[in-house]
Scaffold this motif. Sequence first.
Motif, PDB file in Angstrom:
ATOM      1  N   ARG A 196       0.892  -1.136   0.048  1.00  0.00           N
ATOM      2  CA  ARG A 196      -0.064   0.122   0.052  1.00  0.00           C
ATOM      3  C   ARG A 196       0.776   1.174  -0.057  1.00  0.00           C
ATOM      4  O   ARG A 196       0.602   2.253  -0.764  1.00  0.00           O
TER       5      ARG A 196
ATOM      6  N   GLU B  68       1.048   4.249  -2.934  1.00  0.00           N
ATOM      7  CA  GLU B  68       0.883   5.554  -2.548  1.00  0.00           C
ATOM      8  C   GLU B  68       2.038   6.263  -3.114  1.00  0.00           C
ATOM      9  O   GLU B  68       1.861   7.656  -3.692  1.00  0.00           O
TER      10      GLU B  68
ATOM     11  N   ASP C 230       1.639   6.489  -7.033  1.00  0.00           N
ATOM     12  CA  ASP C 230       0.569   7.574  -6.891  1.00  0.00           C
ATOM     13  C   ASP C 230       0.937   8.983  -7.017  1.00  0.00           C
ATOM     14  O   ASP C 230       0.619   9.835  -7.835  1.00  0.00           O
TER      15      ASP C 230
END
Length: 89
Positions: free
Chosen positions: A54, A58, A61
Amino acid sequence: MSSHGSRASSRITDDDLNALILKLQTLLPQLHQGRNARVSATKVLNETCSYIRRLQKEVDDLSERLSQRPGSMDITSFDAEILRNLLQQ
């Protein structure tokens, strides 16, 4: 000094492993329930892997968003590349 002797000194004991698992557990937001709450090592390691995935998503992104807006931030493409590399570390 024999290679067997140096290998024996680098082995991790069960107590060392348990201490490391407890430290990992305290770093995971979803498992940070205090030191008294016991969670299996398997669950801690699975949650650690999921959490790292995760975090990497992030970073990816944010890196993508950063690369799409270099002009609005008034930075050069060289600066954007440095920031992207920092975010990916």
